[in-house]
Design a protein around this motif. Structure first.
Motif, mmCIF file in Angstrom:
data_model
loop_
_atom_site.group_PDB
_atom_site.id
_atom_site.type_symbol
_atom_site.label_atom_id
_atom_site.label_comp_id
_atom_site.label_asym_id
_atom_site.label_seq_id
_atom_site.Cartn_x
_atom_site.Cartn_y
_atom_site.Cartn_z
ATOM 1 N N ILE A 74 1.218 -1.240 0.162
ATOM 2 C CA ILE A 74 0.025 -0.034 -0.015
ATOM 3 C C ILE A 74 0.570 1.210 0.429
ATOM 4 O O ILE A 74 1.518 1.358 0.780
ATOM 5 C CB ILE A 74 -0.652 0.342 1.225
ATOM 6 C CG1 ILE A 74 -1.842 -1.259 1.432
ATOM 7 C CG2 ILE A 74 -2.073 1.125 1.250
ATOM 8 C CD1 ILE A 74 -2.890 -1.387 2.795
ATOM 9 N N VAL A 75 0.554 2.121 -0.727
ATOM 10 C CA VAL A 75 1.263 3.261 -0.937
ATOM 11 C C VAL A 75 0.487 4.528 -0.622
ATOM 12 O O VAL A 75 -0.929 5.014 -1.426
ATOM 13 C CB VAL A 75 1.810 3.342 -2.354
ATOM 14 C CG1 VAL A 75 3.035 4.884 -2.192
ATOM 15 C CG2 VAL A 75 2.925 2.436 -2.533
ATOM 16 N N PHE A 76 0.514 5.687 0.048
ATOM 17 C CA PHE A 76 0.029 6.846 0.085
ATOM 18 C C PHE A 76 1.305 7.641 -0.762
ATOM 19 O O PHE A 76 1.702 8.368 0.128
ATOM 20 C CB PHE A 76 -0.337 7.347 1.910
ATOM 21 C CG PHE A 76 -1.763 6.149 2.162
ATOM 22 C CD1 PHE A 76 -2.718 6.392 2.170
ATOM 23 C CD2 PHE A 76 -0.973 5.019 2.697
ATOM 24 C CE1 PHE A 76 -3.817 5.896 2.708
ATOM 25 C CE2 PHE A 76 -1.821 4.193 3.574
ATOM 26 C CZ PHE A 76 -3.094 4.458 3.500
ATOM 27 N N ASN A 77 0.455 8.422 -1.485
ATOM 28 C CA ASN A 77 1.160 9.650 -2.143
ATOM 29 C C ASN A 77 0.532 10.414 -0.995
ATOM 30 O O ASN A 77 -0.281 10.958 -1.828
ATOM 31 C CB ASN A 77 0.461 9.861 -3.386
ATOM 32 C CG ASN A 77 1.861 9.787 -4.627
ATOM 33 O OD1 ASN A 77 3.157 10.086 -4.404
ATOM 34 N ND2 ASN A 77 1.643 8.908 -5.284
ATOM 35 N N ASN A 78 1.501 11.542 0.143
ATOM 36 C CA ASN A 78 0.690 12.200 0.711
ATOM 37 C C ASN A 78 1.899 13.235 0.541
ATOM 38 O O ASN A 78 1.353 14.998 1.227
ATOM 39 C CB ASN A 78 1.262 11.917 2.417
ATOM 40 C CG ASN A 78 0.670 13.328 3.160
ATOM 41 O OD1 ASN A 78 -0.473 13.824 3.512
ATOM 42 N ND2 ASN A 78 1.322 13.394 3.824
ATOM 43 N N VAL A 101 5.756 19.434 -7.512
ATOM 44 C CA VAL A 101 6.306 18.211 -5.922
ATOM 45 C C VAL A 101 4.443 17.952 -5.871
ATOM 46 O O VAL A 101 4.472 16.828 -6.286
ATOM 47 C CB VAL A 101 6.101 19.647 -4.942
ATOM 48 C CG1 VAL A 101 5.498 19.065 -3.596
ATOM 49 C CG2 VAL A 101 7.251 19.808 -4.725
ATOM 50 N N ASN A 102 3.377 18.793 -5.973
ATOM 51 C CA ASN A 102 2.577 18.452 -6.323
ATOM 52 C C ASN A 102 1.588 17.576 -7.050
ATOM 53 O O ASN A 102 0.341 16.279 -7.331
ATOM 54 C CB ASN A 102 1.367 19.443 -5.755
ATOM 55 C CG ASN A 102 1.299 20.043 -4.762
ATOM 56 O OD1 ASN A 102 2.138 19.833 -3.848
ATOM 57 N ND2 ASN A 102 1.230 21.360 -4.065
ATOM 58 N N VAL A 103 2.191 17.676 -8.360
ATOM 59 C CA VAL A 103 1.154 17.059 -9.817
ATOM 60 C C VAL A 103 2.457 15.819 -9.740
ATOM 61 O O VAL A 103 2.357 14.279 -10.284
ATOM 62 C CB VAL A 103 1.121 17.310 -10.522
ATOM 63 C CG1 VAL A 103 0.347 16.596 -11.669
ATOM 64 C CG2 VAL A 103 0.455 18.756 -10.301
ATOM 65 N N VAL A 126 -3.241 5.712 -2.856
ATOM 66 C CA VAL A 126 -3.716 6.703 -1.800
ATOM 67 C C VAL A 126 -3.074 7.918 -2.516
ATOM 68 O O VAL A 126 -2.021 8.213 -2.212
ATOM 69 C CB VAL A 126 -4.259 5.981 -0.638
ATOM 70 C CG1 VAL A 126 -5.165 7.029 -0.190
ATOM 71 C CG2 VAL A 126 -4.522 4.569 -0.730
ATOM 72 N N ASN A 127 -4.118 8.385 -3.112
ATOM 73 C CA ASN A 127 -3.333 9.502 -3.788
ATOM 74 C C ASN A 127 -4.187 11.333 -3.060
ATOM 75 O O ASN A 127 -5.123 10.905 -2.678
ATOM 76 C CB ASN A 127 -3.815 10.122 -5.407
ATOM 77 C CG ASN A 127 -1.935 9.913 -6.181
ATOM 78 O OD1 ASN A 127 -1.192 9.018 -5.584
ATOM 79 N ND2 ASN A 127 -2.682 9.738 -6.955
ATOM 80 N N MET A 128 -3.461 11.598 -2.390
ATOM 81 C CA MET A 128 -3.936 12.645 -1.246
ATOM 82 C C MET A 128 -4.623 14.376 -2.366
ATOM 83 O O MET A 128 -3.557 15.116 -3.032
ATOM 84 C CB MET A 128 -3.331 13.219 -0.251
ATOM 85 C CG MET A 128 -2.915 12.185 1.290
ATOM 86 S SD MET A 128 -4.685 11.417 1.038
ATOM 87 C CE MET A 128 -3.316 10.054 1.811
ATOM 88 N N HIS A 129 -5.593 14.699 -2.328
ATOM 89 C CA HIS A 129 -5.802 15.111 -3.575
ATOM 90 C C HIS A 129 -6.872 17.276 -1.959
ATOM 91 O O HIS A 129 -6.022 16.931 -0.874
ATOM 92 C CB HIS A 129 -6.657 15.427 -4.054
ATOM 93 C CG HIS A 129 -7.099 14.694 -5.038
ATOM 94 N ND1 HIS A 129 -8.048 13.556 -5.516
ATOM 95 C CD2 HIS A 129 -5.811 13.806 -5.258
ATOM 96 C CE1 HIS A 129 -7.434 12.689 -6.318
ATOM 97 N NE2 HIS A 129 -6.613 12.246 -6.397
ATOM 98 N N VAL A 167 -6.968 4.850 -5.136
ATOM 99 C CA VAL A 167 -8.292 5.908 -4.335
ATOM 100 C C VAL A 167 -7.884 7.496 -4.785
ATOM 101 O O VAL A 167 -6.075 7.560 -3.958
ATOM 102 C CB VAL A 167 -8.201 5.526 -2.805
ATOM 103 C CG1 VAL A 167 -9.297 6.033 -2.248
ATOM 104 C CG2 VAL A 167 -8.486 4.110 -2.549
ATOM 105 N N GLY A 168 -8.530 7.837 -4.470
ATOM 106 C CA GLY A 168 -8.813 9.601 -4.488
ATOM 107 C C GLY A 168 -8.882 9.963 -3.166
ATOM 108 O O GLY A 168 -10.164 9.202 -2.149
#
Length: 233
Positions: A74-78, A101-103, A126-129, A167-168
């Motif tokens: 599991i990877v959280f892109n935070n 950084v954010n994209v 899981v990507n944080m928007h 997951v977004g």
């Protein structure tokens, strides 16, 4: 559905704020190991936590993390940055940094970890928007989060053949150092982290992590002029 118990997890930007809350939450739910990153090295005395320096603007740094965390499921892109420069008058270099950084940062992570997740059964990304993906008025930051939302939706299609659950996450202001100077109601990081993990484990593709995000999402079909940040107070 993606259960966390027994899994190896990566959390970028895991030193503080929402990232630290995500590290706490996945451990509480039985994660076997957590790779937690920050731009500079730091210590964590919990034996399940492996701290790793990471610069998401560097392909070499991201590749080194993927090599180290070859057991990740599991990877959280935070990891992210908040540089709300005005689009017309702000320093263009800061706009460029925000987008990088954010994209491109989350894209670098996704590209590096796609084969890792595939090798380990598919797993989840899981990507944080942000609610500011949908609201005008936050300059380069909002642009970057809108692009990140689109990025996630496309990655979901591209990673589906290898059974990676994408997951977004959308959230309003969270009580972290990043927005300490913003005078608005803020959610607790632990509450947002719990909602994110609930959504992940339930198999959701999108998590609206607070009431603000749910309200704005419901307004997307209305006039675009209404999709601006409300005045404070």
């Amino acid at each position: 559905m993606t259960a966390v118990a027994g899994k190896v997890v990566v959390v970028t930007g895991g030193r503080r704020g929402l990232g630290a809350a995500l590290v706490d939450e996945v451990l509480a739910r039985g994660a076997r190991k957590v790779y937690a990153t920050a731009r500079t090295a730091y210590a964590d005395d919990r034996p399940e936590v492996v701290t790793v320096p990471l610069e998401v603007r560097s392909e070499e740094s991201v590749a080194a993390l993927a090599d180290l965390a070859g057991d990740a499921g599991i990877v959280f892109n935070n990891a992210g940055t908040l540089l709300p420069a005005p689009l017309l008058t702000g320093d263009l270099a800061r706009v460029d940094e925000t987008l990088d950084v954010n994209v491109l940062g989350p894209l670098r992570i996704a590209r590096a970890f796609a084969p890792v997740l595939a090798a380990n059964g598919g797993g989840a990304l899981v990507n944080m928007h942000s609610v500011l993906s949908w609201l005008a008025g936050s300059g380069a930051y909002g642009v970057s989060k809108a692009a990140a939302w689109s990025l996630t939706n496309s990655l979901r299609l591209e990673l589906a053949p290898q059974d990676t659950h994408v997951v977004g996450v959308h959230a309003g202001f969270i009580d972290t150092d990043m927005v300490a100077a913003v005078d608005r109601p803020k959610a607790k990081p632990a509450d947002v982290a719990a909602r994110i993990l609930d959504g992940l484990e339930a198999g959701h593709t999108e998590v609206l992590a607070d009431d603000v995000s749910a309200a704005v999402k419901s307004a997307l079909s209305g006039p675009v002029e209404r999709l601006t940040i409300p005045a404070a107070g």
